[in-house]
Write an enzyme that holds these catalytic residues in place. Structure first.
Site, PDB file in Angstrom:
ATOM      1  N   TRP A 131       0.920  -1.478  -0.055  1.00 27.17           N
ATOM      2  CA  TRP A 131       0.246  -0.548   0.030  1.00 27.17           C
ATOM      3  C   TRP A 131       0.395   1.356   0.160  1.00 27.17           C
ATOM      4  O   TRP A 131       2.521   1.223   0.973  1.00 27.17           O
ATOM      5  CB  TRP A 131      -0.725  -0.046   1.500  1.00 27.17           C
ATOM      6  N   ASP A 132       0.904   1.963  -1.022  1.00 25.74           N
ATOM      7  CA  ASP A 132       0.873   3.058  -0.719  1.00 25.74           C
ATOM      8  C   ASP A 132       0.193   4.760   0.500  1.00 25.74           C
ATOM      9  O   ASP A 132      -1.235   3.591   0.525  1.00 25.74           O
ATOM     10  CB  ASP A 132       0.367   4.552  -2.385  1.00 25.74           C
ATOM     11  N   VAL A 133       1.331   5.565   1.259  1.00 26.41           N
ATOM     12  CA  VAL A 133      -0.015   5.993   2.118  1.00 26.41           C
ATOM     13  C   VAL A 133      -0.150   7.254   1.278  1.00 26.41           C
ATOM     14  O   VAL A 133      -1.983   7.687   1.222  1.00 26.41           O
ATOM     15  CB  VAL A 133       1.268   6.261   2.946  1.00 26.41           C
ATOM     16  N   THR A 161      -3.586   7.926  -0.881  1.00 29.31           N
ATOM     17  CA  THR A 161      -3.774   6.439  -1.573  1.00 29.31           C
ATOM     18  C   THR A 161      -4.706   5.792   0.052  1.00 29.31           C
ATOM     19  O   THR A 161      -6.089   6.058  -0.193  1.00 29.31           O
ATOM     20  CB  THR A 161      -3.108   5.377  -1.738  1.00 29.31           C
TER      21      THR A 161
END
Length: 237
Positions: free
Chosen positions: A14-16, A19
């Site tokens: 997961w990108d933070v 996102t």
């Protein structure tokens, strides 16, 4: 919720910022806090202009044209010069700004509920460009940290997305060895998606504005809200 997992994916990266968390919200709040400390006015035009300068520096970082240190100070040096702001203690300003980014946060699409619902069914990791102290603070305060199986931050790795070196480092530290079973989800085509393609893993572009893709490469999947990740994974809610 029935876990079909038709795609045989076991691991989610997961990108933070942009996102799972709303980076614009954090940036705006931190800027307002810093300018309040300075006792100087901050207009909407100034916020938007800073955002443009900041985005430009991040794109240059992705292309290897500037270092992370040059980005952190250069974006504000350019911004202050453009608006004729002088006499500012850059070191103190940068510290307050980074602290604000790590403390002010808002979720995109009820992101915490989404990742919690996947916990125990998928191994989940954070892959993010940024300052370690700042990113760890927001991940901890938001509750995302306790859901993740691991965190990879560019400053700690020593390379930034979309660098192949960054992704190779991350993949070397995952339990899953089959890259076809690893999926990255992120909002940046030039950072998350290009990096994923170069690393040979599967890619999902988070595109809440449903903007047309202007790049030569394409993500395997595209979602407009984070809850659509269930469909991508073959999960039936």
């Amino acid at each position: 919720m029935r876990m079909g997992n038709e795609q045989n994916i076991t691991t989610l990266l997961w990108d933070v910022d942009g996102t799972l968390l709303d980076f614009d919200y954090s940036m705006r709040g931190s800027l307002q806090k810093c300018f309040h400390t300075l006792g100087k006015p901050l207009t909407e035009e100034m916020i938007l202009r800073y955002s443009q300068i900041n985005d430009g520096y991040w794109k240059r970082l992705e292309r290897g044209e500037v270092t992370r240190e040059e980005l952190l100070s250069g974006r504000f040096r350019d911004f202050f010069t453009e608006y004729g702001l002088t006499g500012i203690d850059m070191e103190a300003f940068l510290k307050e700004f980074q602290d604000g980014l790590g403390q002010i946060y808002a979720f995109r699409d009820d992101a915490l509920t989404v990742v919690k619902s996947l916990q125990g069914h998928y191994r989940q990791y954070v892959v993010t460009n940024g300052v370690t102290r700042t990113q760890m603070s927001k991940l901890s305060l938001s509750g995302l940290l306790e859901v993740m199986n691991g965190v990879f931050i560019s400053e700690a790795v020593g390379h930034d997305k979309p660098s192949r070196i960054f992704f190779d480092y991350c993949l070397e530290h995952l339990e899953e060895r089959d890259r076809n079973r690893i999926l990255i989800i992120g909002d940046s085509m030039t950072s998350d998606i290009l990096g994923g393609i170069q690393a040979g893993i599967r890619t999902c572009w988070y595109n809440p504005q449903e903007s047309p893709c202007s790049h030569a490469y394409r993500a395997e999947y595209q979602i407009a809200v984070l809850q659509q990740i269930y469909e991508v994974l073959g999960i039936y809610v």
